[in-house]
Design a protein around this motif. Structure first.
Motif, mmCIF file in Angstrom:
data_model
loop_
_atom_site.group_PDB
_atom_site.id
_atom_site.type_symbol
_atom_site.label_atom_id
_atom_site.label_comp_id
_atom_site.label_asym_id
_atom_site.label_seq_id
_atom_site.Cartn_x
_atom_site.Cartn_y
_atom_site.Cartn_z
ATOM 1 N N UNK A 272 1.155 -1.414 0.113
ATOM 2 C CA UNK A 272 0.044 -0.085 -0.467
ATOM 3 C C UNK A 272 0.702 1.115 -0.375
ATOM 4 N N UNK A 273 1.399 1.085 1.199
ATOM 5 C CA UNK A 273 2.675 2.385 0.725
ATOM 6 C C UNK A 273 3.350 3.038 -0.750
ATOM 7 N N UNK A 274 3.813 1.696 -1.011
ATOM 8 C CA UNK A 274 4.268 1.731 -2.877
ATOM 9 C C UNK A 274 3.385 1.981 -3.712
ATOM 10 N N UNK A 275 2.225 1.916 -3.007
ATOM 11 C CA UNK A 275 1.255 2.311 -3.833
ATOM 12 C C UNK A 275 0.702 3.460 -4.000
ATOM 13 N N UNK A 276 0.895 4.093 -2.394
ATOM 14 C CA UNK A 276 0.802 5.376 -2.515
ATOM 15 C C UNK A 276 2.109 6.507 -2.848
ATOM 16 N N UNK A 277 3.387 6.072 -2.835
ATOM 17 C CA UNK A 277 4.288 6.257 -3.889
ATOM 18 C C UNK A 277 4.200 6.542 -5.191
ATOM 19 N N UNK A 278 3.744 5.419 -6.000
ATOM 20 C CA UNK A 278 3.470 5.476 -7.307
ATOM 21 C C UNK A 278 2.467 6.472 -8.015
ATOM 22 N N UNK A 279 1.036 6.627 -6.785
ATOM 23 C CA UNK A 279 0.065 7.645 -6.965
ATOM 24 C C UNK A 279 1.083 9.273 -7.177
ATOM 25 N N UNK A 280 2.035 9.304 -5.481
ATOM 26 C CA UNK A 280 2.840 10.772 -5.305
ATOM 27 C C UNK A 280 2.827 10.841 -7.139
ATOM 28 N N UNK A 281 3.974 9.973 -7.673
ATOM 29 C CA UNK A 281 4.533 10.071 -8.296
ATOM 30 C C UNK A 281 3.773 10.677 -9.417
ATOM 31 N N UNK A 282 2.541 9.476 -9.784
ATOM 32 C CA UNK A 282 1.700 9.506 -10.747
ATOM 33 C C UNK A 282 1.420 11.800 -10.513
ATOM 34 N N UNK A 283 1.179 11.870 -10.261
ATOM 35 C CA UNK A 283 0.178 13.165 -9.683
ATOM 36 C C UNK A 283 1.430 14.163 -9.102
ATOM 37 N N UNK A 284 2.499 14.283 -8.952
ATOM 38 C CA UNK A 284 3.495 14.354 -9.557
ATOM 39 C C UNK A 284 4.118 15.065 -10.981
ATOM 40 N N UNK A 285 4.381 14.228 -11.340
ATOM 41 C CA UNK A 285 4.662 13.971 -13.193
ATOM 42 C C UNK A 285 3.451 14.970 -14.268
ATOM 43 N N UNK A 286 2.409 14.060 -13.934
ATOM 44 C CA UNK A 286 0.959 14.027 -14.953
ATOM 45 C C UNK A 286 -0.207 15.028 -14.096
ATOM 46 N N UNK A 287 -0.326 15.490 -13.054
ATOM 47 C CA UNK A 287 -1.508 15.532 -12.168
ATOM 48 C C UNK A 287 -0.802 17.761 -11.582
ATOM 49 N N UNK A 288 -0.210 18.115 -12.340
ATOM 50 C CA UNK A 288 0.394 19.239 -11.101
ATOM 51 C C UNK A 288 0.570 19.300 -9.886
ATOM 52 N N UNK A 289 1.358 17.879 -9.613
ATOM 53 C CA UNK A 289 2.091 17.797 -8.215
ATOM 54 C C UNK A 289 0.384 18.299 -7.630
ATOM 55 N N UNK A 290 1.261 19.627 -6.602
ATOM 56 C CA UNK A 290 1.108 20.205 -5.458
ATOM 57 C C UNK A 290 -0.146 20.990 -5.471
ATOM 58 N N UNK A 291 -0.040 21.999 -6.809
ATOM 59 C CA UNK A 291 -1.126 22.647 -7.500
ATOM 60 C C UNK A 291 -2.679 22.568 -7.786
ATOM 61 N N UNK A 292 -3.220 23.634 -7.044
ATOM 62 C CA UNK A 292 -4.564 23.775 -7.501
ATOM 63 C C UNK A 292 -5.120 24.283 -8.780
ATOM 64 N N UNK A 293 -6.047 23.119 -8.734
ATOM 65 C CA UNK A 293 -6.854 22.644 -10.386
ATOM 66 C C UNK A 293 -7.854 24.373 -10.834
ATOM 67 N N UNK A 294 -8.273 24.963 -9.855
ATOM 68 C CA UNK A 294 -8.164 26.460 -10.210
ATOM 69 C C UNK A 294 -7.716 27.873 -9.446
ATOM 70 N N UNK A 295 -7.499 28.132 -10.612
ATOM 71 C CA UNK A 295 -7.135 29.933 -9.427
ATOM 72 C C UNK A 295 -7.355 30.319 -8.394
ATOM 73 N N UNK A 296 -8.104 30.021 -7.868
ATOM 74 C CA UNK A 296 -8.838 30.995 -6.887
ATOM 75 C C UNK A 296 -9.191 29.267 -5.282
ATOM 76 N N UNK A 297 -8.674 28.491 -5.650
ATOM 77 C CA UNK A 297 -8.956 27.427 -4.605
ATOM 78 C C UNK A 297 -7.210 27.355 -4.409
#
Lengths: 397, 374, 203, 203
Positions: A272-297
């Motif tokens: 499960x931790x591995x799964x979270x790590x790879x999910x985190x990597x996925x988010x980092x690489x493709x889903x903008x990491x820690x950035x909000x999806x809309x400016x006002x958010x």
């Protein structure tokens, strides 16, 4: 207040270190303490996330299957992980007499270590990277590959036929999927011009037309590479439909057949931790990491966004698990080598075109064509290869 | 690593799949020789659930064998009841009450529905789909089991049919509930098909796996959906016209390739036909007694003779071969178990496939161990 | 297949609909939360047999006459009956011992069907688990005997029919006795009342 | 059935085939085939008459019995026996019988019942296997071998199927006596039970 919430974890750390510093603690001890606190926090967060997910996964699976899921231990069954933990720890730790007990014992440990190590380079929020490595992605994949050894150790050390079969499958599967995984990750590094996760995240900053986030997943090449990365992530973390090493219905429990008690729990946790790590990597690489999806958010702290996105990706993994049957080993390998690998090359090319065509409408058309046409051609060829077709049936009165 | 060397060659390993294994549908066991992932030899081992049903029945009265038939194929007790009742009626020449014939058709087709949807779930379980399809199937099966409970008093061990009819009449409102369920059933089948039959992974797992030619299927004694999937147009409901099946219009689907996918789809199509039969039967069921008043249940002594009665059970041809010697006990009580005989070709089908396919092939044949081992 | 992967997407849509639907639609969630929610059993539901008695006293109101037909017909042979005897050693129509081993019983209801005295009936109590494998799963006479009003509470329709049948039987017997009495002389009245005493005490 | 018999007699004149009358209402008569001719008759039935589906194979045990009158007798020997109205007891030697029910899937006809008898049921128990003709007889013949002890010569894999290999007897034979302790197996609990018993006895 907003800015303090945003940087609250760092502020607290600095305040604490400052407090210690005022007592005259030498700097090198402070550095060690700082590292230990960060490590402790990350492990704590991810293990509690693991606990939460293990119950949420069961509840989501249950709801997909029109059941209630665990709802007896505590409110909404939220204490289920505690009950599970107690059960796991109090169970007898069985080691088969003919097993290679050293390997059998080491396997869960070896499994756990890389899963925790890779957490070091993921940017959890704005300026929140435990270890700022310039070649962070390289580190991630290099260390992450260690789990393969652990799975094979588990299979081999158990001296069980199911385990060996599972371990063989795991090796074949993980090595095959490592390749498209890395290539699809390299695409993002190529566009952002850096192997550092923080740089990749900041390359995805800003908003087109003021509201469309410039995440890589929202470009043709990024979508393709992201999908490939996602599929490979499923395979790398042995999740359904790629759970062949465990292969519940065929191999009983694959490489985990001879594990019980706390060793089994460690495996479970590591997965499960591995799964979270790879999910985190996925988010980092493709889903903008820690950035909000809309400016006002932006008012919501960045680390909340990161965790939210990771949980969303984990949810989709659970959803996929609830829907799809398992692949067969030859289909699995053919899928990796004959479909995912060419497609990741296409994404590679597409990203190059995107970059040199000026990232405008022309770039869109070009890169879409470069990934779309191979997708349709390869996909149809691939499905025909396995004679997948609609059939008509005869009826007699 | 210290495995015993395989019987075949040092390159292969022998794996005993079962009797304790998650997807052998009970305590079935297969001794499999594997070359890597490929099966080179497979030997089914039976008998872990053997209780010598036939001997028990030969020691009991004719009526007392009826509840034991529930326990053969415990997924579909009512068709087992019917097969036994039919054989006894043939043996003793008993007429069946008109209303009872309709009730038998309705209950048997409901049984077929629930068996086939459960089958879809089980096959998906064997493919590792984490029970989602199984749970949807069981959600609908539950409603049918509730109907059985309100009619017969038990959800699975119904013990409902009697010689010359049925044990009791339908409770009030039962037909309306059944009609509602039957009307809603195609919607559920659509949902199942949307989930399953287009899925590329499922297609790749099922299509082209273990095809069976029609000649081989007939010679190997396949029956029911497995036989029809191989392209043979043979449905005992049509051929023998037992009960009152000639009064209903229904079609018999048959496959073209005879692989796992055909066996899978034949079940879906048959379930749809069963819905049609149910609608017709519910619409025209007459009033009247549910059991032939001339038929004796307790102390029943059929005249000396023998009879082989068979029906189209959900799993295949379920037959009872009875010899009576004029006493109150069967002299010979033989069951033709479709689940067991459909396994005849299992080795042929499995050799050369991957180990993961073995589970799918076994699942696609649809066995119940209660019937295989009896 | 034009768009590869469309089947998988369709499947994902179905599961998503079920995921959301399980929070909204009641009939998707079929699970009963057992100890809190109990299923409403249909009238026909059956668990294990019990013996019906009329009136208030189980011993005298017992319908069972110890004919042993159920013992003989029981498929797994789980019924065990010993007939009662009076002081003189003469058999009386009442069981001394009536045991049913419900660890063997398969709830087939054949004893109910064959009983000519409407005495043995099926219970609906399904919470019979116990820690004692041998003792508490053998039901003896005191445990088996349950009143006719209890029978009415679990199988109302069937019980009403049974009562009607018994009543009709009694009336027939009384009529026969009355005819006999009319035919013969006075003293036969006593025997008529004694013959009907077994079926007295219906609600 | 008669035309099948005629066809066999014309095609295989040397084969011993006779019609066994079934007195019951089902009127499913059967063909008794000589042991040596079973294979040839079966192949003829399959190839020429289209009986391509062997539905059911069952063993039947006929222990030696004394025949006095026709009352208790079965259909097997009735046709011959009925004429002799003597009350002399006659010993019928015991034999085992394999019964095959054949259907034609091509022509949708059937059933044709074939019976093959062994000699003495203790010493001479072999018949020809029909598995090479109909593969579906495979498991069923093994079952008849297992439960009745009929030896099928030419069967590719004649082993016990339902009972375990070490089992010696044939449980479906009429004279088989089940051991009365078959459910008992010594377990670790025995010691505990003994202790409990000792304690309760002491108390």
């Amino acid at each position: 207040m907003i800015s303090s919430l945003e940087s609250a974890p760092i502020d607290v750390l600095h305040w604490f270190l400052g407090l210690l510093g005022s007592f005259g603690v030498p700097a090198w001890i402070l550095a060690i303490i700082s590292a230990l606190i960060i490590i402790g926090t990350i492990i704590g967060v991810f293990l509690s996330l693991f606990a939460l997910t293990s119950v949420m996964e069961r509840k989501i699976l249950a709801r997909v299957q029109n059941r209630y899921g665990p709802n007896r231990a505590g409110p909404f069954g939220l204490f289920q992980p505690i009950a599970d933990g107690i059960k796991m720890i109090t169970k007898e730790d069985l080691v088969p007499r003919t097993a290679d007990w050293i390997v059998h014992f080491l396997a869960p440990v070896v499994m756990m270590v890389p899963a925790l190590l890779v957490l070091a380079i993921i940017p959890y929020g704005r300026d929140m990277v435990p270890a700022e490595l310039d070649a962070g992605i390289l580190y991630f994949f290099a260390v992450g590959a260690g789990t393969e050894v652990a799975v094979f150790m588990a299979g081999w050390g158990s001296n069980n036929k199911y385990s060996v079969l599972g371990a063989m499958r795991a090796i074949a599967q993980m090595i095959s999927y490592e390749l498209p995984l890395v290539i699809s990750a390299i695409v993002t590094a190529m566009i952002s011009g850096s192997l550092s996760p923080s740089a990749i995240v900041s390359a995805q900053g800003g908003f087109a037309f003021g509201f469309v986030p410039q995440w890589f997943a929202l470009t043709p090449w990024g979508f393709t590479a992201g999908l490939i990365f996602y599929i490979c992530a499923l395979a790398e973390s042995n999740r359904s439909p790629f759970d062949l090493p465990e292969g519940e219905s065929e191999l009983v429990a694959g490489h985990l057949t001879e594990y019980s008690g706390f060793k089994y729990a460690t495996f479970f946790m590591a997965e499960y931790v591995g799964m979270f790590a790879i999910c985190g990597m996925f988010v980092t690489l493709f889903l903008g990491g820690w950035q909000a999806p809309l400016p006002f958010l932006d008012i919501i702290p960045s680390w909340c966004w990161f965790l939210g996105k990771v949980c969303f990706v984990a949810f989709t993994m659970i959803w996929v698990r609830a829907t799809l049957p398992r692949l067969r080993i030859d289909h699995l390998l053919a899928f990796a080598w004959k479909f995912l690998l060419p497609m990741s090359f296409a994404a590679f090319l597409s990203a190059a075109c995107w970059h040199y065509a000026g990232r405008g409408p022309l770039a869109w058309i070009l890169s879409l064509a470069i990934v779309g046409i191979p997708y349709l051609l390869l996909g149809n060829a691939f499905t025909n290869r396995f004679s997948v077709s609609r059939r008509t049936y005869l009826f007699s009165e | 690593m210290s495995f015993l060397p395989s019987l075949e060659s040092p390159q292969t390993i022998d794996v005993s799949l079962g009797p304790q294994h998650p997807s052998t549908h009970g305590v079935f066991r297969m001794n499999v020789t594997l070359d890597g992932e490929t099966v080179t030899r497979l030997q089914p081992v039976f008998g872990y659930l053997h209780r010598n049903h036939e001997k028990i029945a030969e020691g009991n009265s004719w009526l007392a064998a009826m509840p034991y038939t529930d326990r053969l194929d415990y997924i579909c007790p009512l068709t087992n009841n019917w097969a036994y009742a039919l054989a006894v009626e043939k043996l003793a020449g008993i007429e069946v009450a008109e209303r009872a014939e309709f009730i038998r058709v309705i209950t048997a087709e409901l049984t077929r529905l629930q068996n086939h949807v459960a089958f879809l779930g089980f096959v998906l379980g064997d493919m590792g789909a984490w029970g989602t399809a199984l749970m949807y199937a069981f959600r609908e099966r539950e409603k049918i089991l509730d109907l059985f409970e309100s009619l017969t008093g038990a959800r699975m061990m119904c013990n409902y049919m009697r010689f010359g009819g049925c044990r009791c009449d339908l409770p009030p409102g039962w037909l309306d509930t059944t009609r509602k369920l039957v009307d809603g059933f195609p919607k559920f089948l659509d949902e199942m098909e949307a989930l399953l039959t287009g899925n590329e992974i499922l297609l790749a797992r099922l299509q082209g796996v273990a095809p069976m030619t029609a000649d081989r299927a007939i010679n190997g004694g396949m029956s029911g959906p497995v036989l029809r999937a191989a392209g043979v147009d043979y449905d005992i409901r049509k051929v023998d016209n037992y009960g009152i099946y000639n009064r209903f219009k229904f079609r018999v689907p048959r496959g073209t390739v005879g692989d796992c996918y055909d066996r899978f789809m034949i079940r879906v199509l048959e379930a749809r036909e069963s819905v049609g039969i149910l609608k017709q039967a519910i619409a025209v069921i007459p009033e009247g007694p549910v059991v032939n008043p001339k038929a004796k249940q307790r102390g029943f002594r059929p005249p000396a003779g023998e009879a082989y009665g068979r029906i189209e059970g959900p799993k295949g041809e379920l037959g009872f071969y009875l010899i009576a010697d004029g006493s109150d006990k069967p002299y010979r009580f033989r069951i033709r178990p479709p689940s067991l005989i459909n396994l005849t070709l299992l080795e042929e089908l499995c050799v050369g496939t991957k180990i993961a396919d073995v589970m799918v092939i076994l699942g696609s044949i649809d066995i119940v161990l209660g019937e295989v081992d009896r | 297949m034009i768009f590869p992967g469309s089947g998988i997407l369709k499947g994902l849509a179905v599961t998503a609909r079920n995921f959301a639907g399980s929070y909204v639609e009641k009939d998707r969630l079929t699970t009963e939360q057992y100890p809190e929610e109990r299923p409403k059993l249909p009238e026909a539901a059956r668990s294990f047999p019990f013996l019906v008695y009329d009136g208030d006293n189980p011993e005298t109101g017992m319908r069972c006459v110890s004919c042993k037909i159920c013992e003989k017909e029981c498929p797994p042979q789980c019924i065990y009956i010993i007939q009662d005897r009076d002081e003189a050693g003469k058999a009386i129509k009442r069981p001394k011992v009536f045991d049913i081993d419900i660890s063997v019983c398969m709830s087939c209801q054949i004893c109910v069907e064959v009983c000519p005295f409407e005495s043995i009936r099926m219970d609906q109590d399904y919470e019979l688990s116990s820690f004692d494998r041998f003792g508490s799963l053998i039901l003896d006479k005191p445990k088996l005997l349950k009143s006719n009003s209890y029978y009415h509470s679990i199988h109302p329709t069937e019980a009403a029919e049974t009562d009607g049948r018994i009543e009709a039987d009694r009336l027939k017997k009384e009529a026969a006795a009355a005819a006999k009495a009319a035919k013969a002389a006075a003293p036969s009245v006593v025997s008529a009342s004694s013959s009907s005493s077994q079926q007295e005490g219906k609600p | 059935m008669n035309d099948v018999l005629e066809a066999i007699r014309t095609a295989l004149p040397q084969a011993i085939v006779e019609l066994v009358n079934n007195p019951g209402p089902s009127a499913q008569h059967s063909l008794l085939v000589g042991r040596k001719d079973a294979r040839a008759v079966a192949e003829f039935l399959r190839d020429s008459l289209g009986f391509d589906f062997c539905s059911n194979v069952s063993g039947v045990d006929w222990p030696p019995r004394k025949v006095k009158e026709t009352v208790l007798n079965t259909e097997m020997v009735d046709g011959v026996e009925k004429e002799i109205k003597t009350t002399v007891e006659r010993d019928v030697p015991g034999y085992l019988e394999a019964v095959y029910h054949l259907y034609s899937i091509r022509n949708k006809t059937g059933p044709v019942t074939l019976r093959v008898r062994t000699g003495d049921r203790d010493a001479d128990v072999s018949v020809h296997s029909l598995t090479p003709v109909w593969k579906s007889a495979d498991f069923q013949e093994r079952e008849a071998f297992d439960l009745f002890g009929i030896r099928f010569d030419g069967h590719p894999d004649l082993r016990r199927i339902l009972m375990w290999e070490e089992f010696a007897d044939h449980p479906m034979r009429k004279d088989y006596m089940a051991p009365d302790d078959f459910e008992y197996e010594p377990t670790p609990h025995d010691k505990i039970l003994a202790k409990v018993k000792a304690r309760t006895e002491a108390a």
